[in-house]
Design a protein around this motif. Sequence first.
Motif, mmCIF file in Angstrom:
data_model
loop_
_atom_site.group_PDB
_atom_site.id
_atom_site.type_symbol
_atom_site.label_atom_id
_atom_site.label_comp_id
_atom_site.label_asym_id
_atom_site.label_seq_id
_atom_site.Cartn_x
_atom_site.Cartn_y
_atom_site.Cartn_z
ATOM 1 N N LEU A 183 33.780 51.401 60.499
ATOM 2 C CA LEU A 183 33.290 50.032 60.641
ATOM 3 C C LEU A 183 33.901 49.365 61.866
ATOM 4 C CD1 LEU A 183 33.567 48.838 56.920
ATOM 5 C CD2 LEU A 183 31.508 49.640 58.099
ATOM 6 N N PRO A 184 33.210 48.417 62.431
ATOM 7 C CA PRO A 184 33.816 47.635 63.514
ATOM 8 C C PRO A 184 34.910 46.728 62.973
ATOM 9 C CG PRO A 184 31.653 46.777 62.969
ATOM 10 C CD PRO A 184 31.809 48.040 62.179
ATOM 11 N N TYR A 185 35.768 46.297 63.832
ATOM 12 C CA TYR A 185 36.878 45.445 63.418
ATOM 13 C C TYR A 185 36.349 44.113 62.885
ATOM 14 C CZ TYR A 185 40.923 42.379 63.630
ATOM 15 O OH TYR A 185 41.905 41.464 63.302
ATOM 16 N N GLY A 186 36.979 43.617 61.831
ATOM 17 C CA GLY A 186 36.615 42.344 61.224
ATOM 18 C C GLY A 186 35.525 42.433 60.177
ATOM 19 N N VAL A 187 35.062 43.647 59.853
ATOM 20 C CA VAL A 187 33.989 43.847 58.867
ATOM 21 C C VAL A 187 34.571 44.581 57.663
ATOM 22 C CG1 VAL A 187 31.743 44.913 58.404
ATOM 23 C CG2 VAL A 187 32.219 43.893 60.650
ATOM 24 N N ILE A 188 34.201 44.143 56.471
ATOM 25 C CA ILE A 188 34.603 44.799 55.222
ATOM 26 C C ILE A 188 33.345 45.210 54.479
ATOM 27 C CG2 ILE A 188 34.786 42.603 53.992
ATOM 28 C CD1 ILE A 188 36.985 43.888 52.261
ATOM 29 N N ALA A 189 33.356 46.386 53.865
ATOM 30 C CA ALA A 189 32.189 46.912 53.157
ATOM 31 C C ALA A 189 32.658 47.690 51.933
ATOM 32 C CB ALA A 189 31.340 47.797 54.064
ATOM 33 N N TYR A 266 42.193 27.079 61.082
ATOM 34 C CA TYR A 266 41.626 26.737 59.762
ATOM 35 C C TYR A 266 40.217 27.325 59.704
ATOM 36 C CZ TYR A 266 40.768 23.882 55.586
ATOM 37 O OH TYR A 266 40.518 23.466 54.304
ATOM 38 N N GLY A 267 39.938 28.057 58.622
ATOM 39 C CA GLY A 267 38.642 28.719 58.534
ATOM 40 C C GLY A 267 38.101 28.743 57.112
ATOM 41 N N ALA A 268 37.152 29.646 56.897
ATOM 42 C CA ALA A 268 36.483 29.748 55.592
ATOM 43 C C ALA A 268 37.444 30.162 54.487
ATOM 44 C CB ALA A 268 35.322 30.731 55.676
ATOM 45 N N THR A 269 38.424 30.980 54.802
ATOM 46 C CA THR A 269 39.373 31.392 53.775
ATOM 47 C C THR A 269 40.233 30.216 53.314
ATOM 48 O OG1 THR A 269 40.837 32.091 55.569
ATOM 49 C CG2 THR A 269 39.476 33.789 54.535
ATOM 50 N N TRP A 315 42.920 37.627 64.751
ATOM 51 C CA TRP A 315 43.147 38.433 63.545
ATOM 52 C C TRP A 315 42.098 38.070 62.489
ATOM 53 C CZ3 TRP A 315 45.884 34.153 64.840
ATOM 54 C CH2 TRP A 315 46.008 33.140 63.860
ATOM 55 N N SER A 316 41.934 38.925 61.552
ATOM 56 C CA SER A 316 40.959 38.734 60.474
ATOM 57 C C SER A 316 41.704 38.448 59.177
ATOM 58 C CB SER A 316 40.074 39.981 60.315
ATOM 59 O OG SER A 316 39.226 39.850 59.187
ATOM 60 N N GLU A 317 41.147 37.544 58.404
ATOM 61 C CA GLU A 317 41.780 37.151 57.139
ATOM 62 C C GLU A 317 40.736 37.197 56.026
ATOM 63 O OE1 GLU A 317 45.086 33.902 56.282
ATOM 64 O OE2 GLU A 317 43.080 32.994 56.360
ATOM 65 N N LEU A 318 41.113 37.768 54.868
ATOM 66 C CA LEU A 318 40.256 37.866 53.686
ATOM 67 C C LEU A 318 40.964 37.204 52.513
ATOM 68 C CD1 LEU A 318 39.285 41.661 53.988
ATOM 69 C CD2 LEU A 318 37.895 39.711 54.718
ATOM 70 N N LEU A 319 40.184 36.558 51.657
ATOM 71 C CA LEU A 319 40.716 35.969 50.427
ATOM 72 C C LEU A 319 40.053 36.660 49.238
ATOM 73 C CD1 LEU A 319 42.377 33.863 48.865
ATOM 74 C CD2 LEU A 319 40.390 32.311 49.024
ATOM 75 N N LEU A 326 36.156 36.498 48.197
ATOM 76 C CA LEU A 326 35.527 35.176 48.245
ATOM 77 C C LEU A 326 35.147 34.767 49.661
ATOM 78 C CD1 LEU A 326 37.643 33.073 45.697
ATOM 79 C CD2 LEU A 326 35.495 34.317 45.327
ATOM 80 N N ALA A 327 35.996 35.058 50.639
ATOM 81 C CA ALA A 327 35.726 34.572 51.994
ATOM 82 C C ALA A 327 36.410 35.466 53.012
ATOM 83 C CB ALA A 327 36.215 33.129 52.151
ATOM 84 N N ALA A 328 35.908 35.417 54.230
ATOM 85 C CA ALA A 328 36.479 36.147 55.365
ATOM 86 C C ALA A 328 36.448 35.249 56.584
ATOM 87 C CB ALA A 328 35.694 37.443 55.613
ATOM 88 N N SER A 329 37.495 35.300 57.364
ATOM 89 C CA SER A 329 37.598 34.472 58.576
ATOM 90 C C SER A 329 38.141 35.305 59.720
ATOM 91 C CB SER A 329 38.517 33.261 58.345
ATOM 92 O OG SER A 329 38.014 32.410 57.357
ATOM 93 N N LEU A 330 37.607 35.069 60.901
ATOM 94 C CA LEU A 330 38.132 35.682 62.119
ATOM 95 C C LEU A 330 38.818 34.564 62.905
ATOM 96 C CD1 LEU A 330 38.310 38.344 63.655
ATOM 97 C CD2 LEU A 330 36.202 37.693 64.878
ATOM 98 N N LYS A 331 40.132 34.561 62.874
ATOM 99 C CA LYS A 331 40.919 33.470 63.442
ATOM 100 C C LYS A 331 41.536 33.881 64.780
ATOM 101 C CE LYS A 331 42.166 31.457 58.960
ATOM 102 N NZ LYS A 331 43.271 31.011 58.078
ATOM 103 N N SER A 332 41.875 32.841 65.565
ATOM 104 C CA SER A 332 42.553 33.047 66.854
ATOM 105 C C SER A 332 43.492 31.876 67.109
ATOM 106 C CB SER A 332 41.548 33.204 67.993
ATOM 107 O OG SER A 332 40.829 31.988 68.171
ATOM 108 N N ASN A 333 44.387 32.027 68.085
ATOM 109 C CA ASN A 333 45.343 30.991 68.393
ATOM 110 C C ASN A 333 44.809 29.990 69.424
ATOM 111 O OD1 ASN A 333 47.344 32.030 66.711
ATOM 112 N ND2 ASN A 333 48.027 33.486 68.298
ATOM 113 N N ASP A 334 43.611 30.160 69.875
ATOM 114 C CA ASP A 334 43.050 29.244 70.876
ATOM 115 C C ASP A 334 42.705 27.895 70.229
ATOM 116 O OD1 ASP A 334 43.372 31.288 72.622
ATOM 117 O OD2 ASP A 334 41.283 31.981 72.482
#
Length: 334
Positions: A183-189, A266-269, A315-319, A326-334
């Motif tokens: 899988l590509p980075y940041g994807v869960i299946a 701050y994201g979906a997670t 980085w990618s974050e999953l809850l 429940l949710a997945a977010s692709l976060k960055s420091n920008d």
Amino acid sequence: MLKKLCLMALLASVAACGDPLRNMDRLSDVDLAETEAVAQALPTEEEIAREGFLGTAAADPATNTAAQLQPAEPAPEKTGGFLGLLRRVVPNTEAAPRDAAATAPTVLNAEAAPQPSETETAVVLDTTADDQPADDPVLLASLSPAEETPRKRRGLFARVAAPQKDKPRTGPDATDVPYGTVLPYGVIARVCEARRKPLGRKVEKANARGFALFDSNPDSAAPRTFYLTGFPDGCPRQLTAASVLLGAPSLYEQLHYGPAGKHLAYGATDKAYEKVKSRVCGARKGKPCGSKIGQLEKSTFFVNTYERFGGNARWSELLIHDGEVLAASLKSND
């Protein structure tokens, strides 16, 4: 005296020589009537000329016996039980003799003859004159199969044996992939084919009961496949990363609810966690869970993935809560 004895012996000898049946009629002197039945001991000349002696009845030992053996009448069968009930319901029609034409099977036209439906098929119950009056209506019992109401299973083992229907999955892991897919980075299946197949080395356990992280190639520092197990459907979840860390809600709250939390992405997670925390702990948005944090950690954890070692701009974050992503977010420091 001796003379008298000799005279008596002579008279007895003379009497013994007489005919005791002289006063009875002889058989040759008796006149027989012509209508008297005469036993035919031998076949007539006409029978011998037509069938021979061996073909006549006189030569057949089975028919030329003085007394014919009569077959014993069969003992009446017992009519008790279920078969007896059927014999009483269905009348005996074999007593009356029928000719060959009457006993021959009759072929009916299947298309022309109407077929009775299941609801019209019935049986007349066995009744007698003593049971009910003749004017009472005849009771009918339908032969159509009755629908059996399925019994509901109860108890703990009934829940285990009952088939579990998969709920529609709409989360980030809704996609199914075959075993071995990259899988590509940041994807869960979800990868159900990975069950009972090599997943790699177990590298970490989550705070939530039953969840574990497997590294397919722990000696590599490049992005590779990681497997996360412990979901209720038994299917592992797959993702690609160079490094994966599992985080507890208590660590998340220390980072996000402290002074440095204002500068974190701050994201979906984060939104999803606020809903879960409010439902489990009863805490308001932006406030820690409090005394129920232990209860929350039994069912909730974070999965943080990194694309490479050191210097990650994102980085990618999953809850995961109650066995669901429940949710997945692709976060960055920008």
